[in-house]
Write a protein that holds these residues in place. Structure first.
Motif, PDB file in Angstrom:
ATOM      1  N   SER A   1      57.484  31.042  31.617  1.00 51.04           N
ATOM      2  CA  SER A   1      58.079  32.126  30.834  1.00 51.04           C
ATOM      3  C   SER A   1      59.108  32.898  31.659  1.00 51.04           C
ATOM      4  O   SER A   1      59.946  33.588  31.096  1.00 51.04           O
ATOM      5  CB  SER A   1      56.989  33.081  30.333  1.00 51.04           C
ATOM      6  N   GLY A   2      59.028  32.781  32.990  1.00 52.40           N
ATOM      7  CA  GLY A   2      59.978  33.476  33.854  1.00 52.40           C
ATOM      8  C   GLY A   2      59.756  34.975  33.908  1.00 52.40           C
ATOM      9  O   GLY A   2      60.652  35.718  34.271  1.00 52.40           O
ATOM     10  N   GLU A   3      58.563  35.410  33.575  1.00 46.15           N
ATOM     11  CA  GLU A   3      58.259  36.833  33.559  1.00 46.15           C
ATOM     12  C   GLU A   3      57.543  37.250  34.837  1.00 46.15           C
ATOM     13  O   GLU A   3      57.001  36.424  35.566  1.00 46.15           O
ATOM     14  CB  GLU A   3      57.360  37.162  32.371  1.00 46.15           C
ATOM     15  N   ALA A   4      57.548  38.543  35.076  1.00 41.46           N
ATOM     16  CA  ALA A   4      56.739  39.099  36.155  1.00 41.46           C
ATOM     17  C   ALA A   4      55.266  38.897  35.783  1.00 41.46           C
ATOM     18  O   ALA A   4      54.930  38.791  34.607  1.00 41.46           O
ATOM     19  CB  ALA A   4      57.034  40.575  36.329  1.00 41.46           C
ATOM     20  N   ILE A   5      54.411  38.830  36.781  1.00 38.20           N
ATOM     21  CA  ILE A   5      52.979  38.626  36.526  1.00 38.20           C
ATOM     22  C   ILE A   5      52.185  39.769  37.154  1.00 38.20           C
ATOM     23  O   ILE A   5      52.381  40.109  38.317  1.00 38.20           O
ATOM     24  CB  ILE A   5      52.498  37.272  37.091  1.00 38.20           C
ATOM     25  N   GLU A   6      51.297  40.327  36.353  1.00 34.53           N
ATOM     26  CA  GLU A   6      50.364  41.341  36.829  1.00 34.53           C
ATOM     27  C   GLU A   6      48.968  40.746  36.757  1.00 34.53           C
ATOM     28  O   GLU A   6      48.590  40.171  35.734  1.00 34.53           O
ATOM     29  CB  GLU A   6      50.443  42.597  35.962  1.00 34.53           C
ATOM     30  N   VAL A   7      48.211  40.887  37.847  1.00 39.57           N
ATOM     31  CA  VAL A   7      46.874  40.299  37.919  1.00 39.57           C
ATOM     32  C   VAL A   7      45.842  41.411  38.087  1.00 39.57           C
ATOM     33  O   VAL A   7      45.973  42.263  38.961  1.00 39.57           O
ATOM     34  CB  VAL A   7      46.767  39.303  39.094  1.00 39.57           C
ATOM     35  N   ASP A   8      44.831  41.377  37.232  1.00 36.04           N
ATOM     36  CA  ASP A   8      43.733  42.332  37.314  1.00 36.04           C
ATOM     37  C   ASP A   8      42.508  41.588  37.832  1.00 36.04           C
ATOM     38  O   ASP A   8      41.947  40.742  37.145  1.00 36.04           O
ATOM     39  CB  ASP A   8      43.458  42.922  35.934  1.00 36.04           C
ATOM     40  N   GLY A   9      42.117  41.882  39.039  1.00 33.07           N
ATOM     41  CA  GLY A   9      40.973  41.223  39.661  1.00 33.07           C
ATOM     42  C   GLY A   9      39.792  42.147  39.851  1.00 33.07           C
ATOM     43  O   GLY A   9      38.939  41.890  40.703  1.00 33.07           O
ATOM     44  N   HIS A  10      39.707  43.214  39.069  1.00 36.62           N
ATOM     45  CA  HIS A  10      38.638  44.191  39.266  1.00 36.62           C
ATOM     46  C   HIS A  10      37.249  43.631  38.982  1.00 36.62           C
ATOM     47  O   HIS A  10      36.274  44.062  39.562  1.00 36.62           O
ATOM     48  CB  HIS A  10      38.884  45.437  38.401  1.00 36.62           C
ATOM     49  N   ALA A  11      37.146  42.646  38.087  1.00 41.83           N
ATOM     50  CA  ALA A  11      35.837  42.127  37.676  1.00 41.83           C
ATOM     51  C   ALA A  11      35.321  40.996  38.562  1.00 41.83           C
ATOM     52  O   ALA A  11      34.174  40.577  38.420  1.00 41.83           O
ATOM     53  CB  ALA A  11      35.911  41.642  36.230  1.00 41.83           C
ATOM     54  N   VAL A  12      36.130  40.502  39.474  1.00 44.08           N
ATOM     55  CA  VAL A  12      35.748  39.335  40.277  1.00 44.08           C
ATOM     56  C   VAL A  12      34.562  39.659  41.182  1.00 44.08           C
ATOM     57  O   VAL A  12      34.597  40.603  41.965  1.00 44.08           O
ATOM     58  CB  VAL A  12      36.942  38.835  41.127  1.00 44.08           C
ATOM     59  N   THR A  13      33.512  38.850  41.044  1.00 46.92           N
ATOM     60  CA  THR A  13      32.351  38.967  41.938  1.00 46.92           C
ATOM     61  C   THR A  13      32.245  37.759  42.858  1.00 46.92           C
ATOM     62  O   THR A  13      31.678  37.856  43.939  1.00 46.92           O
ATOM     63  CB  THR A  13      31.040  39.102  41.132  1.00 46.92           C
ATOM     64  N   ARG A  14      32.789  36.617  42.419  1.00 48.37           N
ATOM     65  CA  ARG A  14      32.822  35.393  43.237  1.00 48.37           C
ATOM     66  C   ARG A  14      34.141  34.688  42.970  1.00 48.37           C
ATOM     67  O   ARG A  14      34.558  34.557  41.824  1.00 48.37           O
ATOM     68  CB  ARG A  14      31.676  34.452  42.875  1.00 48.37           C
ATOM     69  N   ILE A  15      34.764  34.213  44.063  1.00 49.87           N
ATOM     70  CA  ILE A  15      36.023  33.483  43.905  1.00 49.87           C
ATOM     71  C   ILE A  15      36.053  32.360  44.934  1.00 49.87           C
ATOM     72  O   ILE A  15      35.685  32.558  46.092  1.00 49.87           O
ATOM     73  CB  ILE A  15      37.246  34.416  44.029  1.00 49.87           C
ATOM     74  N   GLY A  16      36.454  31.198  44.497  1.00 45.92           N
ATOM     75  CA  GLY A  16      36.482  30.035  45.369  1.00 45.92           C
ATOM     76  C   GLY A  16      37.837  29.827  46.024  1.00 45.92           C
ATOM     77  O   GLY A  16      38.860  30.370  45.598  1.00 45.92           O
TER      78      GLY A  16
END
Length: 110
Positions: free
Chosen positions: A42-57
């Protein structure tokens, strides 16, 4: 088989937002890859919300890093709306904090 967790992408004007689920593990990497690819196309800016992450690989962190790199290479913005302590801890352990553009000392990047 459907993915174990759901990613919540949504789009606003010129910006794609991605809410990461509590568990972001290897089985979730394919879904995340598809969501990120759509946002990159899409060529858009990306905003990431990682507040809920409890485990990430590691695979998911690597996907996020590659997507962030591509967004920046396209001269668009990548911004963390928030990043949980488990997300930041995993990134620190893999020496990926700077590569991911994560805040070092605060849960919220705001």
């Amino acid at each position: 088989r459907p993915p174990r967790s759901t990613l919540f992408p949504y789009t606003t004007l010129f910006r794609s937002k991605l809410e990461l689920p509590a568990q972001c593990l290897l089985p979730d990497a394919q879904t995340l890859s598809q969501v990120l690819l759509g946002a990159l196309k899409s060529g858009e800016a990306i905003e990431v919300d990682g507040h809920a992450v409890t485990r990430i690989g590691t695979a998911v962190l690597q996907l996020l890093w590659l997507a962030r790199r591509d967004v920046i290479d396209q001269a668009h913005e990548w911004r963390w709306l928030s990043a949980s302590e488990p997300l930041r801890r995993a990134a620190r352990q893999l020496f990926m904090t700077d590569a991911l553009g994560l805040p070092r000392d605060a849960v919220s990047a705001n």
